[in-house]
Design a protein around this motif. Structure first.
Motif, PDB file in Angstrom:
ATOM      1  N   ARG A  25       0.831  -1.217   0.000  1.00  0.00           N
ATOM      2  CA  ARG A  25       0.000   0.000   0.000  1.00  0.00           C
ATOM      3  C   ARG A  25       0.861   1.261   0.000  1.00  0.00           C
ATOM      4  N   THR A  26       1.906   1.253   0.815  1.00  0.00           N
ATOM      5  CA  THR A  26       2.723   2.458   0.994  1.00  0.00           C
ATOM      6  C   THR A  26       3.830   2.593  -0.032  1.00  0.00           C
ATOM      7  N   GLY A  27       4.025   1.560  -0.864  1.00  0.00           N
ATOM      8  CA  GLY A  27       5.101   1.633  -1.851  1.00  0.00           C
ATOM      9  C   GLY A  27       6.420   1.074  -1.373  1.00  0.00           C
ATOM     10  N   HIS A  28       6.477   0.566  -0.129  1.00  0.00           N
ATOM     11  CA  HIS A  28       7.719  -0.068   0.327  1.00  0.00           C
ATOM     12  C   HIS A  28       8.056  -1.279  -0.542  1.00  0.00           C
ATOM     13  N   LEU A  29       7.023  -1.993  -1.005  1.00  0.00           N
ATOM     14  CA  LEU A  29       7.202  -3.092  -1.946  1.00  0.00           C
ATOM     15  C   LEU A  29       6.578  -2.661  -3.263  1.00  0.00           C
ATOM     16  N   ALA A  30       7.414  -2.397  -4.249  1.00  0.00           N
ATOM     17  CA  ALA A  30       6.933  -1.901  -5.533  1.00  0.00           C
ATOM     18  C   ALA A  30       6.413  -3.050  -6.390  1.00  0.00           C
ATOM     19  N   PRO A  31       5.528  -2.755  -7.349  1.00  0.00           N
ATOM     20  CA  PRO A  31       5.060  -3.794  -8.280  1.00  0.00           C
ATOM     21  C   PRO A  31       6.221  -4.466  -8.977  1.00  0.00           C
ATOM     22  N   GLY A  32       6.164  -5.799  -9.053  1.00  0.00           N
ATOM     23  CA  GLY A  32       7.222  -6.558  -9.698  1.00  0.00           C
ATOM     24  C   GLY A  32       8.317  -7.021  -8.773  1.00  0.00           C
ATOM     25  N   THR A  33       8.351  -6.520  -7.528  1.00  0.00           N
ATOM     26  CA  THR A  33       9.385  -6.946  -6.585  1.00  0.00           C
ATOM     27  C   THR A  33       9.210  -8.426  -6.253  1.00  0.00           C
ATOM     28  N   ARG A  34      10.300  -9.183  -6.308  1.00  0.00           N
ATOM     29  CA  ARG A  34      10.223 -10.600  -5.962  1.00  0.00           C
ATOM     30  C   ARG A  34      10.464 -10.778  -4.465  1.00  0.00           C
ATOM     31  N   LEU A  35       9.570 -11.479  -3.810  1.00  0.00           N
ATOM     32  CA  LEU A  35       9.699 -11.720  -2.370  1.00  0.00           C
ATOM     33  C   LEU A  35      10.644 -12.884  -2.102  1.00  0.00           C
ATOM     34  N   PRO A  36      11.214 -12.929  -0.918  1.00  0.00           N
ATOM     35  CA  PRO A  36      12.051 -14.081  -0.573  1.00  0.00           C
ATOM     36  C   PRO A  36      11.235 -15.372  -0.631  1.00  0.00           C
ATOM     37  N   LEU A 444      13.096   2.775  -4.279  1.00  0.00           N
ATOM     38  CA  LEU A 444      12.437   2.849  -5.584  1.00  0.00           C
ATOM     39  C   LEU A 444      11.220   3.763  -5.512  1.00  0.00           C
ATOM     40  N   SER A 445      10.443   3.647  -4.446  1.00  0.00           N
ATOM     41  CA  SER A 445       9.269   4.488  -4.289  1.00  0.00           C
ATOM     42  C   SER A 445       9.671   5.956  -4.213  1.00  0.00           C
ATOM     43  N   ALA A 446      10.750   6.256  -3.472  1.00  0.00           N
ATOM     44  CA  ALA A 446      11.215   7.649  -3.357  1.00  0.00           C
ATOM     45  C   ALA A 446      11.682   8.164  -4.705  1.00  0.00           C
ATOM     46  N   LEU A 447      12.372   7.319  -5.476  1.00  0.00           N
ATOM     47  CA  LEU A 447      12.846   7.728  -6.789  1.00  0.00           C
ATOM     48  C   LEU A 447      11.677   8.034  -7.731  1.00  0.00           C
ATOM     49  N   VAL A 448      10.699   7.134  -7.757  1.00  0.00           N
ATOM     50  CA  VAL A 448       9.552   7.324  -8.639  1.00  0.00           C
ATOM     51  C   VAL A 448       8.787   8.596  -8.249  1.00  0.00           C
TER      52      VAL A 448
END
Length: 452
Positions: A25-36, A444-448
């Motif tokens: 929700r907050t963008g800490h995990l961006a779309p496409g990020t692969r989880l462990p 990544l969220s901060a960059l975008v």
């Protein structure tokens, strides 16, 4: 299982799922990020693997995550619904600055356990004389391993006798600067964009650096008459990211053979290619005219201070003299690296690193397409950095916005040679390899956010 135990498991499953939802929700995990993997995350969190797997399954069913065969579990292509404020970036966990300056790989991903095992095996097998002053070229075990690895992975043609171990690419360039100056060279042609520190090493040795032309196809590597040597990053130009085209590869090697000039090939990240098989090293076209420089700094860690040179036999004596008459590189790291390569652990690590950084690159490209479609990513097929071409006239505003939000990014102009004839338009150089897996989604969220 007791009722209390069942409630505890359900509570952990619910808490994990909610933590992932909030991160998306907050963008800490961006779309496409692969989880462990569920196994890895369970180990990290001290949970049962089934608890993590069940939480993942819940999130996949709800549409937060996507499970893809061969790719693991990824964050689904959802929009960032509640962007992180600049204040929250600065306040999180006491951190004040996020770093996307190209410098190193994810140091948190260093394979500590595998490296420690290799160290134990290497020391157990090492002869007593390994602890002496040693051959200035480096430990024979590592030179043999490097020669074999380079032949397999980079198409380099070299005997272990002609491999020299050095403490990083900068050390290798320092050695080559002395060799060139000692053989009467006066200048070295360099790429219009690169590392000023490398150019300084050449100039300290009395060599003038001459910037090569740069066009839409990348560097034009054939230097003007009177040039003694050329320094190139042909597999993945730093920092722009272009690959030296086939006709230009042939042309510069032909130049070296025709004039007696020397090509110094900096293959700093040649093993980190994502979309197709790695481009072979330039050295394979003419081992007599090309000095190959490779390093563990991008695949493992710069702190190991391990790099290697594949030298034409005629230059080995000069390079040894320039390095010094004893081995000045740490013997334990050399022995461990040799074991790490020959056991297959290095290949395994590089494959895992490719997957990790490819996922980050994909997440960056996806996020730009969704939130900053006017920004163009350049040179994304390999390595740990990419150039982001900005809309005309926006460069300073983007840099100022990044500074206000505590995000360190590099303007492309900082890598431009002061005498370069051509210049690219407004652009950033973003290093997506530096953050840890945990920090990358937020960075990544901060960059975008600043780009959109």
């Amino acid at each position: 299982m007791t009722p209390d135990a069942i409630r505890a498991v359900r509570g952990a499953r619910h808490a994990l799922a909610e933590a992932v939802r909030e991160a998306v929700r907050t963008g800490h995990l961006a779309p496409g990020t692969r989880l462990p993997s569920s196994r890895r995350l369970a180990t990290d969190l001290g949970l049962a693997r089934n608890t993590v797997a069940d939480a993942y399954a819940d999130l996949v069913a709800e549409g937060w995550l996507a499970a893809r065969s061969g790719s693991g579990t990824l964050v689904a292509g959802r929009m960032i619904t509640r962007p992180i404020s600049a204040r929250s970036v600065a306040d999180r966990s006491g951190a004040t600055c996020e770093d996307l300056i190209p410098a190193s790989p994810d140091l948190a991903a260093f394979p500590r356990v595998a490296w420690l095992k290799a160290t134990r095996r290497a020391l157990a097998a090492a002869p007593d004389d390994a602890l002496g002053y040693g051959d200035p070229r480096g430990r024979p075990e590592l030179r043999v391993a490097i020669a074999d690895h380079l032949a397999r992975s980079r198409g380099v043609c070299v005997s272990a006798e002609d491999v020299l171990i050095c403490a990083g690419v900068s050390h290798g360039l320092q050695i080559m600067s002395k060799v060139l100056a000692g053989r009467g060279a006066r200048n070295v042609a360099v790429e219009s964009y690169g590392l000023a520190g490398h150019w300084s090493l050449l100039e300290v040795a009395g060599l003038q650096t001459l910037p090569l032309p740069f066009d839409v196809h990348g560097t034009d590597p054939v230097p003007p008459d009177g040039t003694d040597a050329v320094l190139l990053t042909p597999a993945h130009q730093f920092p722009v990211g272009t690959t030296l085209q086939r006709d230009r590869r042939t042309a510069v090697v032909d130049w070296a053979g025709r004039t007696g000039g020397l090509v110094v090939e900096d293959d700093y990240d040649g093993e980190l290619r994502y979309d197709r098989q790695s481009v072979g090293a330039l050295q394979g076209l003419d081992p007599e005219s090309v000095v190959y420089l490779g390093t563990a700094s991008q695949t493992l860690a710069p702190g190991l201070r391990l790099a290697w040179m594949a030298l034409p036999p005629r230059l080995v004596g000069d390079a040894v003299a320039a390095k010094g008459q004893i081995d000045s590189c740490d013997v334990f790291s050399q022995l461990t690296m040799a074991e790490f390569i020959t056991s297959g652990a290095y290949d395994h690590h590089v494959r895992a690193a490719r997957r990790r950084y490819r996922d980050r690159r994909d997440a960056l490209i996806t996020a730009l397409a969704q939130h900053a479609p006017r920004v163009r990513a350049i040179g994304t097929s390999a390595g740990l950095q990419t150039v982001l071409g900005l809309p005309p006239g926006t460069g300073q505003r983007v840099l100022q916005s990044a500074a206000r939000q505590g995000l360190r990014v590099a303007d492309l102009s900082r890598y431009r040679h002061e005498r370069a004839m051509s210049a690219m338009a407004d652009a950033l150089v973003v290093g997506y390899g530096t953050p840890s897996d945990a920090a990358w989604p937020q960075e990544l969220s901060a960059l975008v956010r600043i780009l959109s």
